[in-house]
Design a protein around this motif. Structure first.
Motif, PDB file in Angstrom:
ATOM      1  N   ASN A  20      81.688  40.467  68.910  1.00 17.73           N
ATOM      2  CA  ASN A  20      82.863  40.199  68.067  1.00 17.73           C
ATOM      3  C   ASN A  20      82.488  40.457  66.613  1.00 17.73           C
ATOM      4  O   ASN A  20      81.932  39.592  65.927  1.00 17.73           O
ATOM      5  CB  ASN A  20      83.361  38.754  68.245  1.00 17.73           C
ATOM      6  CG  ASN A  20      84.548  38.667  69.177  1.00 17.73           C
ATOM      7  OD1 ASN A  20      85.253  39.649  69.394  1.00 17.73           O
ATOM      8  ND2 ASN A  20      84.768  37.499  69.745  1.00 17.73           N
ATOM      9  N   GLY A 100      89.602  51.416  67.989  1.00 17.27           N
ATOM     10  CA  GLY A 100      88.817  50.642  68.943  1.00 17.27           C
ATOM     11  C   GLY A 100      87.331  50.931  68.817  1.00 17.27           C
ATOM     12  O   GLY A 100      86.498  50.022  68.928  1.00 17.27           O
ATOM     13  N   MET A 103      86.071  49.065  65.847  1.00 14.27           N
ATOM     14  CA  MET A 103      85.951  47.641  66.143  1.00 14.27           C
ATOM     15  C   MET A 103      84.674  47.322  66.909  1.00 14.27           C
ATOM     16  O   MET A 103      84.168  46.199  66.849  1.00 14.27           O
ATOM     17  CB  MET A 103      87.153  47.175  66.977  1.00 14.27           C
ATOM     18  CG  MET A 103      88.462  47.106  66.253  1.00 14.27           C
ATOM     19  SD  MET A 103      89.773  46.604  67.406  1.00 14.27           S
ATOM     20  CE  MET A 103      91.168  46.458  66.275  1.00 14.27           C
ATOM     21  N   SER A 104      84.178  48.291  67.630  1.00 16.02           N
ATOM     22  CA  SER A 104      83.036  48.063  68.513  1.00 16.02           C
ATOM     23  C   SER A 104      81.692  48.214  67.822  1.00 16.02           C
ATOM     24  O   SER A 104      80.657  47.951  68.437  1.00 16.02           O
ATOM     25  CB  SER A 104      83.106  49.040  69.699  1.00 16.02           C
ATOM     26  OG  SER A 104      84.324  48.900  70.393  1.00 16.02           O
ATOM     27  N   LEU A 237      82.492  38.509  77.094  1.00 12.57           N
ATOM     28  CA  LEU A 237      82.855  39.543  76.128  1.00 12.57           C
ATOM     29  C   LEU A 237      81.879  40.702  76.182  1.00 12.57           C
ATOM     30  O   LEU A 237      80.688  40.527  76.422  1.00 12.57           O
ATOM     31  CB  LEU A 237      82.883  38.969  74.713  1.00 12.57           C
ATOM     32  CG  LEU A 237      83.869  37.831  74.426  1.00 12.57           C
ATOM     33  CD1 LEU A 237      83.769  37.419  72.964  1.00 12.57           C
ATOM     34  CD2 LEU A 237      85.290  38.232  74.772  1.00 12.57           C
ATOM     35  N   LYS A 241      86.047  47.491  72.477  1.00 12.74           N
ATOM     36  CA  LYS A 241      87.279  46.875  72.014  1.00 12.74           C
ATOM     37  C   LYS A 241      88.432  47.869  72.056  1.00 12.74           C
ATOM     38  O   LYS A 241      88.225  49.085  72.009  1.00 12.74           O
ATOM     39  CB  LYS A 241      87.112  46.346  70.585  1.00 12.74           C
ATOM     40  CG  LYS A 241      85.918  45.418  70.392  1.00 12.74           C
ATOM     41  CD  LYS A 241      85.994  44.163  71.238  1.00 12.74           C
ATOM     42  CE  LYS A 241      84.749  43.299  71.099  1.00 12.74           C
ATOM     43  NZ  LYS A 241      84.794  42.098  71.954  1.00 12.74           N
ATOM     44  N   SER A 242      89.645  47.336  72.107  1.00 14.31           N
ATOM     45  CA  SER A 242      90.849  48.159  72.121  1.00 14.31           C
ATOM     46  C   SER A 242      91.789  47.716  71.019  1.00 14.31           C
ATOM     47  O   SER A 242      91.884  46.519  70.708  1.00 14.31           O
ATOM     48  CB  SER A 242      91.574  48.050  73.472  1.00 14.31           C
ATOM     49  OG  SER A 242      90.820  48.637  74.507  1.00 14.31           O
ATOM     50  N   CYS A 404      88.330  38.835  66.303  1.00 16.70           N
ATOM     51  CA  CYS A 404      88.360  37.661  67.183  1.00 16.70           C
ATOM     52  C   CYS A 404      87.043  36.900  67.038  1.00 16.70           C
ATOM     53  O   CYS A 404      85.982  37.435  67.371  1.00 16.70           O
ATOM     54  CB  CYS A 404      88.566  38.077  68.630  1.00 16.70           C
ATOM     55  SG  CYS A 404      90.151  38.876  68.932  1.00 16.70           S
ATOM     56  N   ALA A 426      94.420  43.358  69.005  1.00 19.62           N
ATOM     57  CA  ALA A 426      92.982  43.649  69.123  1.00 19.62           C
ATOM     58  C   ALA A 426      92.467  42.910  70.349  1.00 19.62           C
ATOM     59  O   ALA A 426      92.692  41.706  70.492  1.00 19.62           O
ATOM     60  CB  ALA A 426      92.235  43.195  67.871  1.00 19.62           C
ATOM     61  N   ASP A 428      89.366  42.549  73.671  1.00 16.78           N
ATOM     62  CA  ASP A 428      88.150  42.918  74.379  1.00 16.78           C
ATOM     63  C   ASP A 428      88.587  43.690  75.623  1.00 16.78           C
ATOM     64  O   ASP A 428      89.282  43.151  76.488  1.00 16.78           O
ATOM     65  CB  ASP A 428      87.353  41.675  74.765  1.00 16.78           C
ATOM     66  CG  ASP A 428      86.048  42.021  75.444  1.00 16.78           C
ATOM     67  OD1 ASP A 428      86.093  42.314  76.664  1.00 16.78           O
ATOM     68  OD2 ASP A 428      84.997  42.012  74.787  1.00 16.78           O
ATOM     69  N   THR A 429      88.202  44.949  75.700  1.00 18.74           N
ATOM     70  CA  THR A 429      88.719  45.817  76.746  1.00 18.74           C
ATOM     71  C   THR A 429      88.379  45.302  78.143  1.00 18.74           C
ATOM     72  O   THR A 429      89.233  45.297  79.042  1.00 18.74           O
ATOM     73  CB  THR A 429      88.165  47.244  76.561  1.00 18.74           C
ATOM     74  OG1 THR A 429      88.393  47.663  75.217  1.00 18.74           O
ATOM     75  CG2 THR A 429      88.848  48.216  77.505  1.00 18.74           C
TER      76      THR A 429
END
Length: 454
Positions: A20, A100, A103-104, A237, A241-242, A404, A426, A428-429
């Protein structure tokens, strides 16, 4: 000049974890090409001289005990602001994959913790400008202030823009945490005193009883937050991410829908989120709880030149167990009205800021306790009142995605822009069931918004 970070800013820096990332991502959707050289020049003229944090990077003490030290590090704008060709066909799906991916991954730690990516080829000749800034540098209000400072001709307060967005930043000294608490506590004590003093007036006793009950329940919740009901939103987690965004809806229509129930825009949109979760998780979904950042910053005053964070967290229940859309709005309104009687946001601000002066593990444990009491994070920030332009190019739309914290797998961001409002998702895929699962939740959210505003 090197400086010590505030406790609250240190806390959000300490919450950075591989699963995260504590980075806020905002996107300016522009109607045509945007000259990256003009953007760099604008940043050099308006951002860097005014906001020292954008010229500094964080360093931690050898023992890992806070607070963080911000160290001067002049940014290389060629590295901080780059140009990327969006993969074909340059549609929303391609943009979502790019966000995404951002974000990752972490921001580079050898430079100030912000970046801009000018994505060419968005919807043909358009441009998407992504602003990524670590939460330790700025919260949602501060980010919106930066958007206004970046624009060609931003609206002023005479058009309804908050002073915090429109005015130049104010240089402030001293610890922001202490200054905010010293300002807020006397105000809240005076409000409580007025409630007690008015108990002899008609309706006063009922108001005092309701306030006392709300404060008691809020205190119990903050001291010992219960674990939220188990659903598919809880899970291990991952780093993937998406990012998604809903269709834009008319802000006036949202206000009208709220007016029918004596509710606010936030109440209506939170009810829509609850309905989408009910569709996504199933009709037997129990009542869930959300983490909701609540602004403590004075919007009628200029922001600090340090930007930073001035918000607390509240933990409202959301009516995912309610089948009737109108009743969902009423229930959200009731819960939020009760929270407004309390000092829940200020209490969590003080707790997190105090934790920021200790070890990262302490802050992570505290915020994890709040996160375990909820299933998602919902944040709402008012945006620009009219459309902006950047380097001569109209900004058609504006959006941001909230990170998150803790072990939360889903975040929904609400931002108004020029009479419209759009929600960013947003996720967690892996926890949401892959890209298809995220798309299912988005479709449910779009459907809820359409139904509530029909």
């Amino acid at each position: 000049m090197d400086r010590w970070a505030s406790g609250i800013d240190t806390a959000w820096l300490q919450l950075e974890q591989p699963a995260n990332r504590m980075v806020v991502h905002g996107v300016l959707f522009c109607d045509g090409p945007v000259d990256v050289a003009a953007v760099r020049e604008r940043v050099a003229e308006r951002w860097l001289p005014a906001y020292p944090g954008l010229r500094q990077r964080p360093t931690w003490s050898a023992g890992g005990l806070g607070p963080v030290r911000w160290v001067d590090h002049e940014p290389d704008l060629a590295a901080h602001i780059d140009t990327v060709a969006l993969e074909a066909p340059g549609d929303d799906a391609a943009l979502a994959r790019h966000v995404g991916h951002l974000m990752s991954r972490p921001l580079p730690d050898d430079r100030p913790w912000w970046a801009m990516h000018v994505l060419t080829g968005w919807q043909g000749s358009g441009t998407a400008v992504i602003v990524s800034i670590h939460h330790g540098l700025a919260d949602g209000v501060a980010l919106n202030h930066l958007f206004h400072a970046l624009a060609d001709d931003p609206p002023g307060t005479d058009e309804g823009t908050p002073v915090a967005y429109a005015a130049p930043p104010k240089r402030r000294r001293g610890a922001r945490d202490v200054r905010l608490v010293r300002r807020e506590i006397p105000q809240r004590l005076r409000r409580l005193t007025r409630t007690v003093a008015g108990s002899s007036r008609p309706g006063g006793a009922q108001e005092l009883a309701a306030t006392s009950t709300a404060i008691g329940r809020s205190t119990a919740l903050i001291v010992r937050p219960p674990a939220d009901a188990a659903t598919a939103l809880q899970g291990e987690l991952g780093t993937e991410k998406s990012a998604r965004r809903t269709r834009a809806v008319d802000l006036a229509a949202v206000k009208q829908a709220g007016k029918e129930h004596g509710a606010s825009v936030n109440d209506v949109l939170c009810a829509a989120i609850a309905g989408a979760l009910r569709t996504y998780l199933g009709e037997d979904t129990p009542r869930l709880r959300a983490v909701m950042p609540t602004n403590l910053r004075r919007l009628d005053r200029p922001v600090s030149h340090w930007l930073g964070n001035e918000f607390g967290l509240v933990l409202p229940t959301i009516p995912t167990d309610e089948p009737d859309p109108g009743r969902r709005v009423e229930r959200v309104h009731h819960v939020m009205s009760q929270i407004k009687r309390t000092n829940q946001a200020l209490a969590t601000f003080i707790g997190i800021a105090a934790a920021g002066h200790g070890r990262a593990a302490w802050t992570q444990a505290l915020v994890a306790r709040y996160a375990e009491a909820a299933s998602l994070i919902i944040t709402n920030v008012p945006g620009p009142v009219r459309e902006l332009t950047l380097a001569g190019t109209p900004i058609r739309d504006l959006l941001f995605w909230v990170p998150c914290s803790g072990r939360l797998a889903l975040g929904v961001s609400i931002l108004s822009y020029a009479g419209r409002v759009r929600l960013g998702v947003a996720a967690d895929t892996g926890v949401l069931g892959g890209a298809d699962g995220v798309d299912r939740f988005l479709a449910a959210l779009d459907e809820q918004l359409a139904d509530m505003l029909a």
